[in-house]
Motif scaffolding. Structure first.
Motif, short mmCIF file in Angstrom:
data_model
loop_
_atom_site.label_atom_id
_atom_site.label_comp_id
_atom_site.label_asym_id
_atom_site.label_seq_id
_atom_site.Cartn_x
_atom_site.Cartn_y
_atom_site.Cartn_z
N ILE A 133 0.86 -1.18 0.00
CA ILE A 133 0.00 0.00 0.00
C ILE A 133 0.90 1.23 0.00
CG2 ILE A 133 -1.80 1.27 1.22
CD1 ILE A 133 -2.75 -1.34 0.04
N THR A 134 0.78 2.07 -1.01
CA THR A 134 1.62 3.25 -1.15
C THR A 134 1.01 4.45 -0.43
OG1 THR A 134 0.55 3.91 -3.21
CG2 THR A 134 2.42 2.39 -3.37
N ASP A 135 1.79 5.54 -0.33
CA ASP A 135 1.28 6.77 0.27
C ASP A 135 0.13 7.37 -0.54
OD1 ASP A 135 2.91 6.99 2.57
OD2 ASP A 135 4.60 7.68 1.36
N ASP A 136 0.23 7.25 -1.85
CA ASP A 136 -0.86 7.76 -2.68
C ASP A 136 -2.17 7.03 -2.41
OD1 ASP A 136 0.86 9.54 -3.85
OD2 ASP A 136 1.34 8.24 -5.55
N ASP A 137 -2.07 5.70 -2.17
CA ASP A 137 -3.27 4.93 -1.86
C ASP A 137 -3.88 5.39 -0.53
OD1 ASP A 137 -2.89 3.47 -4.18
OD2 ASP A 137 -1.71 1.92 -3.16
N MET A 138 -3.03 5.60 0.46
CA MET A 138 -3.53 6.01 1.76
C MET A 138 -4.08 7.44 1.73
SD MET A 138 -0.92 4.22 4.50
CE MET A 138 0.61 4.82 3.76
N LEU A 139 -3.46 8.33 0.97
CA LEU A 139 -3.96 9.68 0.84
C LEU A 139 -5.33 9.71 0.17
CD1 LEU A 139 -0.72 11.60 -0.22
CD2 LEU A 139 -1.96 11.87 1.92
N LYS A 164 2.97 12.72 1.17
CA LYS A 164 3.12 11.62 2.12
C LYS A 164 1.90 11.58 3.03
CE LYS A 164 8.17 11.49 2.28
NZ LYS A 164 9.38 11.53 3.15
N TYR A 165 1.54 10.36 3.36
CA TYR A 165 0.38 10.16 4.23
C TYR A 165 0.66 10.72 5.63
CZ TYR A 165 -2.89 7.65 7.24
OH TYR A 165 -3.83 7.33 8.18
N SER A 166 1.88 10.61 6.08
CA SER A 166 2.23 11.09 7.42
C SER A 166 2.03 12.60 7.54
CB SER A 166 3.68 10.72 7.76
OG SER A 166 4.57 11.28 6.81
N GLN A 167 2.27 13.35 6.47
CA GLN A 167 2.06 14.80 6.51
C GLN A 167 0.59 15.15 6.69
OE1 GLN A 167 3.74 16.07 2.79
NE2 GLN A 167 5.87 15.91 3.50
#
Length: 322
Positions: A133-139, A164-167
C-alpha cells in the motif's frame, strides 16, 4: 512464567494466527545476531551458529510446538516445517485485509488517532501478504472518506498537495486538538454569556451590618430595631445604653406602634387592620382639630331614627358592678 519474561517478542501460537508477524520478528533478530544464513537451504554455517539459531527459534515457540518438533535438529528444517504448516495464513488473512481496506472510512472513527492506527494495521497485513500500500493509496483513501459535511475542508487539504500520508495525518491531528480546545472553551463560557461578577465581601458586610431586612426602614428583626448583640451598637452607631435611655424618656415609643392604623402590638409591614379604619386614622392625623363621624348615615325624613354613639350600647360600669 520466567520463560515468558525472557522472550524478545511474542512466541508463535500453536494456532498459527500470529505466524506472519512471528516470521518477520525471527528474521530481523537473526539478522541482528548474524545468524540469518542458518535458516537458508544448503548453508555452510558453523555448528555453533546452527545451535544458536535452533535454540533461539525454539525459545519463541508455543510449548505444544516444542513437543511436536522435539526431534528436529536443524534450524532450516524447523523453519521449513513451520512454513509448510502455517504459510496458508496468507491466504486467510489477505481476503480479510482486502475487505477491511475496502470499507475503511475516516468518517466512521471518532478520532484521527483511531483511524490512523487501523490504517497502519490493515496496510501491514496487506504488506505481509505481498500487497504493498503506497502513500498515494492512503492519501486517496483518506480524502475520499471525509464526512459529507466536511467537503470544503477536504478540498482545502487536497489543494495543499501532500505527497506523504504522514504529513496529512499530522495536519489532521493538529486540527483535531485545536477543535477540542475550542469546544472546551465554548462549553466553559457559551456565546453571549457574561462572566460572574466579583463579590466584595468586605463592602457587603459593612453595608448590611446591623440593618434589618425589608422594604421599610421602620422594619427590623425584633422590638429593638437595628440592635446588634455582637457589638452593642445600633445601625446609627449609638450605644445600646443610649438607645435604652431614649426609649425610657420617650414612653410613646416604648411600645411598637403601627404607623398605618395607630394601634399597638404590631408593625406597619404586618398590619391587618381593615382598609376603611386605616383611612379614618390617616384622615384624623391630617385634620386633628375636626371630629370625624365613622357611622354617619343619611336617610329619608320620614323616619326619625336618633343618632347613637358607642357609649349608648354599653351599660354604665357602676350599675354593672352593683
Amino acid at each position: 512464567m520466567s520463560n515468558l519474561t525472557n522472550l524478545e517478542f511474542v512466541g508463535l501460537d500453536i494456532s498459527g494466527k500470529n505466524y506472519l508477524s512471528w516470521v518477520l520478528d525471527v528474521e530481523m533478530h537473526l539478522n541482528a545476531k548474524g545468524l540469518s544464513e542458518t535458516i537458508k537451504e544448503n548453508n555452510d554455517a558453523s555448528i555453533q551458529d546452527l545451535a544458536k539459531a535452533l535454540i533461539f527459534i525454539r525459545h519463541h515457540l508455543d510449548q505444544g510446538l516444542k513437543d511436536e518438533y522435539l526431534t528436529v535438529k536443524e534450524p532450516f528444517e524447523l523453519w521449513r516445517n513451520l512454513k509448510e504448516r502455517y504459510d496458508h495464513q496468507r491466504t486467510v488473512i489477505l481476503p480479510k485485509a482486502r475487505y477491511d481496506w475496502l470499507h475503511l472510512r475516516l468518517q466512521d472513527f471518532k478520532t484521527v488517532s483511531e483511524y490512523n492506527s487501523v490504517m497502519f494495521k490493515i496496510s501491514s497485513q496487506l504488506l505481509l501478504c505481498g500487497e504493498k500500500i503506497t502513500d498515494d493509496d492512503m492519501l486517496e483513501k483518506t480524502f475520499s472518506t471525509f464526512h459529507a459535511s466536511n467537503m470544503v475542508l477536504q478540498q482545502q487539504y487536497r489543494e495543499k498537495g501532500f505527497t506523504k500520508y504522514s504529513q496529512l495525518i499530522s495536519c489532521l491531528l493538529v486540527a483535531e486538538q485545536n477543535n477540542e480546545l475550542l469546544l472546551k472553551n465554548h462549553e466553559a463560557r457559551p456565546t453571549s454569556s457574561n462572566p460572574f461578577p466579583e463579590v466584595n465581601g468586605v463592602s457587603y458586610y459593612n453595608n448590611t451590618k446591623g440593618r434589618g431586612r425589608g422594604r421599610s426602614r421602620k422594619r427590623g428583626h425584633g422590638k429593638h430595631r437595628g440592635y446588634n448583640p455582637g457589638n452593642g451598637q445600633n445601625r446609627h452607631g449609638a450605644s445600646a445604653k443610649h438607645d435604652k435611655e431614649k426609649r425610657e424618656n420617650n414612653p410613646k415609643h416604648a411600645e411598637s406602634i403601627c404607623y398605618r392604623c395607630g394601634m399597638n402590638g404590631h408593625w406597619e409591614y404586618n398590619c391587618r387592620t381593615a382598609r376603611h379604619l386605616v383611612d379614618l386614622y390617616q384622615a384624623s392625623l391630617k385634620d386633628k382639630g375636626k371630629t370625624i363621624e365613622s357611622n354617619n348615615v343619611f336617610i329619608d325624613d320620614d323616619f326619625d331614627i336618633p343618632h347613637l354613639d358607642v357609649e349608648d350600647y354599653l351599660e354604665p360600669v357602676n350599675e354593672h358592678q352593683n
